[in-house]
Design a protein around this motif. Sequence first.
Motif, PDB file in Angstrom:
ATOM      1  N   UNK A  33      -7.308  10.163 -16.435  1.00 41.31           N
ATOM      2  CA  UNK A  33      -7.413   8.708 -16.495  1.00 41.31           C
ATOM      3  C   UNK A  33      -6.816   8.179 -17.794  1.00 41.31           C
ATOM      4  N   UNK A  34      -7.135   8.840 -18.920  1.00 41.56           N
ATOM      5  CA  UNK A  34      -6.598   8.412 -20.210  1.00 41.56           C
ATOM      6  C   UNK A  34      -5.079   8.527 -20.253  1.00 41.56           C
ATOM      7  N   UNK A  41     -11.102   5.439 -10.894  1.00 41.14           N
ATOM      8  CA  UNK A  41     -11.707   5.672  -9.573  1.00 41.14           C
ATOM      9  C   UNK A  41     -12.876   4.752  -9.274  1.00 41.14           C
ATOM     10  N   UNK A  42     -13.342   3.997 -10.269  1.00 40.52           N
ATOM     11  CA  UNK A  42     -14.443   3.067 -10.043  1.00 40.52           C
ATOM     12  C   UNK A  42     -13.960   1.743  -9.462  1.00 40.52           C
ATOM     13  N   UNK A  43     -12.652   1.486  -9.475  1.00 38.91           N
ATOM     14  CA  UNK A  43     -12.108   0.199  -9.032  1.00 38.91           C
ATOM     15  C   UNK A  43     -11.596   0.295  -7.599  1.00 38.91           C
ATOM     16  N   UNK A  44     -11.875  -0.745  -6.825  1.00 38.42           N
ATOM     17  CA  UNK A  44     -11.381  -0.796  -5.457  1.00 38.42           C
ATOM     18  C   UNK A  44     -11.747   0.464  -4.695  1.00 38.42           C
ATOM     19  N   UNK A  45     -10.730   1.012  -4.001  1.00 39.52           N
ATOM     20  CA  UNK A  45     -10.921   2.262  -3.265  1.00 39.52           C
ATOM     21  C   UNK A  45     -10.174   3.409  -3.917  1.00 39.52           C
ATOM     22  N   UNK A  46     -10.003   3.313  -5.241  1.00 40.98           N
ATOM     23  CA  UNK A  46      -9.275   4.350  -5.975  1.00 40.98           C
ATOM     24  C   UNK A  46      -9.958   5.715  -5.946  1.00 40.98           C
ATOM     25  N   UNK A  47     -11.252   5.739  -5.651  1.00 42.49           N
ATOM     26  CA  UNK A  47     -11.954   7.017  -5.568  1.00 42.49           C
ATOM     27  C   UNK A  47     -11.191   8.005  -4.685  1.00 42.49           C
ATOM     28  N   UNK A  48     -10.656   7.512  -3.571  1.00 35.61           N
ATOM     29  CA  UNK A  48      -9.966   8.412  -2.638  1.00 35.61           C
ATOM     30  C   UNK A  48      -8.682   8.972  -3.241  1.00 35.61           C
ATOM     31  N   UNK A  49      -8.061   8.214  -4.163  1.00 39.86           N
ATOM     32  CA  UNK A  49      -6.816   8.675  -4.774  1.00 39.86           C
ATOM     33  C   UNK A  49      -7.059   9.745  -5.830  1.00 39.86           C
TER      34      UNK A  49
END
Length: 791
Positions: A33-34, A41-49
């Motif tokens: 992430x950095x 992954x906390x934003x939108x549906x980014x968890x799946x990415x």
Amino acid sequence: MLEVTPFGEGWVLEYEGGGLPAAVPGCVHTDLLAAGVIPDPFLGRNETEAAWVGRREWAYTTGLSAPSGHERTDLVFDGLDTAAEITLDGRLLGRTRNMHRSYRFDVTGLEGRLAVRFASAYTEAAAVRDRLGERPAAYAEPYQYLRKMACSFGWDWGPTLVTAGIWRPVRLEHWSTARIARVRPVVTARQSLGVVELRVDVERIRAGAGLAVAVRVGGQEARAPVEGTGAVVRVEVPDVRLWWPRGYGEQPLYEVELTLLHEDRVLDSWRRRIGFRTVELDRRPDEHGTAFTLVVNGERLFARGVNWIPDDVFPSRVTRDRYRERLGRAAEAGVDLVRVWGGGLYESEDFYDACDELGLLVWQDFPFACAAYPEEQPLRGEVEAEARENVVRLMPHPSLALWNGNNENLWGFRDWGWEEPLGGESWGEGYYLGLLPRIVAELDPARPYTAGSPWSGSWERHPNDPAHGTHHSWEVWNRADYAEYRSEVPRFVAEFGWQAPPAYATLRRALPGEELAADSPGMLHHQKADDGNGKLRRGLEPHFAFPDGDFDRWHYLTQVNQARAVAAGIEHWRAHWPVCAGTVVWQLNDCWPVTSWAAIDGDGREKPLWHELRRLYADRLLTLQVRERGLVLAAVNQAARAWNGDLALRRMTVDGVLVGRALLPLAAGARAVAVVDVPRGLRPEGPAEFLVADADGLRALYFPVPDREIPYPKPEFEVTVAPGAVTVTVTARTLVRDLLLQADRLDPAARADRGLVTLLPGERVTIGVSGWETPDVAAARAALYCVEPAR
């Protein structure tokens, strides 16, 4: 003297043939992430990415050069997540397979390229499953096959972000002759005499005489020789001040300093803070079943509790200040017990230090949750090693009051269809009823242990029998209206709760650009419970007309319903003390922005439930309830002094007409409940009437029908705003039910000092608002919500 060199700098995360800067402690996700490799992954549906991250191998590397002038140098990892191989210039130092343990490797005289290579947790879990066979679980992910934070694999409130990395600090320890390997302090108190017995394990480079340990605590000193690799030293401290849970007394802490000596030369030292107190668990049978009552310093407690989950999916990001802030808000809400739930972690010292200081009792689960766990190797040895290490690590803390074997696994075996597919295979019972109680009895004999939650104490009864031991009340959220909380009086309610969405500003940050709706794509992604939105709707409809298409009303009403549901349970159960001896709300906190049962959302904003807990968990509480004998008022007094005064009752109409009134004496003893019958002439009749009870600034309300059947007048109120130390004052012209200022709608940084409040005609409330830089009456009015007449 042992010397410590922090070893968190200079690490590299190998990625795509190159390297990325790695933060240690940290994890792969936070490093990616950095570096901008994955989106938040906390934003939108980014968890799946980010799902791919948990399914591949990763490696951390750095250079090791450790000249020290000492006889021995150890490389110490406080935490590796999870299945790792550690090499130095290709030479194997060791392998690990447990997130919950620390590891130590002898690197004396060695230098070169240090590598920590992590297998995918999925790969490791699959290998164990293939070896030991399938075990059932409440969720499809394979968390029961390795010793890792279970909720890393997702839960009904958490994302699936399967971590890997060096998640706790790393250091080099340089020493000669001997070092302190383990200190086990058994602390007891008898009246004003405190006793500390320290059992010390020593690691030596060679045999020999002249080793001793010396200890100092509370102005007292003692010394004992080291015999072989161990020593026992005992100190008596006269006139000690007892450590109490918050609300019962103060929390004095005593510094213990232990030194390891070789012919009066200091080799190593160990320092901790302790508190003198006794803790017992009363599980005696009585006419109501089997008790489950915590007793501290001889005082029987009604536990005002909350369940704690890991405060971040990436736990290395949780700082000492963040622990202190979260737990401080628990204390501010009147909480005196925090249950560390079994799908998470043994938390860091910072967590327990804060609980020691704040007077928060800790109920510590061993990390087993909602699954059948194999008892064969390689897991059994890991379970024993982690339990032994963490029992000893945490036992100095006076806040630690109870060890608990697991979360819901004994219940699961009986009720969740596990027994037949297991076909006689191991599933964890040997841990909970055998291994773990033996370890606690051996290492930490001054603390109670219970086999699980829920647990009735015997297989002769249902594990979740409300009349015996601990009870989890989930039929209500899953299948029934919250009024059903009042249908039984469990001995101790260790889990219950109701969902609501997070604060509006939290949703706006987490779902950027999305047109918010209860069923919009991002909202659904951030709702992990099975049929969660369906249950929210079914829970709302008995009380309010469902606000189809109006997100703001849906958001407000679901938050109101959460607060009302939890209030229904706590008021009922507290009013039945001492039969019921505690409530532990699911849950205090969230690990990301999500619709959940939490009182404080994933961005740290309080829901109305948090403010409601301040009322529900206050020392004194008024509640109006219907019992077999009719409508009664229960005055709950958990204070140390008797509660004597006047009780004012008013029977009113929703239009503000006074139908009848009475002034009755109120007398509730210390730590007791007084029940007063409401005179028949003051009991409301029909949907347009309600009852108001007031005593010593506290209020209880009773409406005989749900809101959707009440002919509320259209709410009318005046709003004024005072700048400077910003306050919003609301003056009611009509009955205003469950008024709420959603301060985060004024400014994402704004916070109100109170939650839901009901005003009678002519009454006013002043709400303090911090973090609002541009106070404005129109904005304040737009951020105020209340119950409206059914449409």
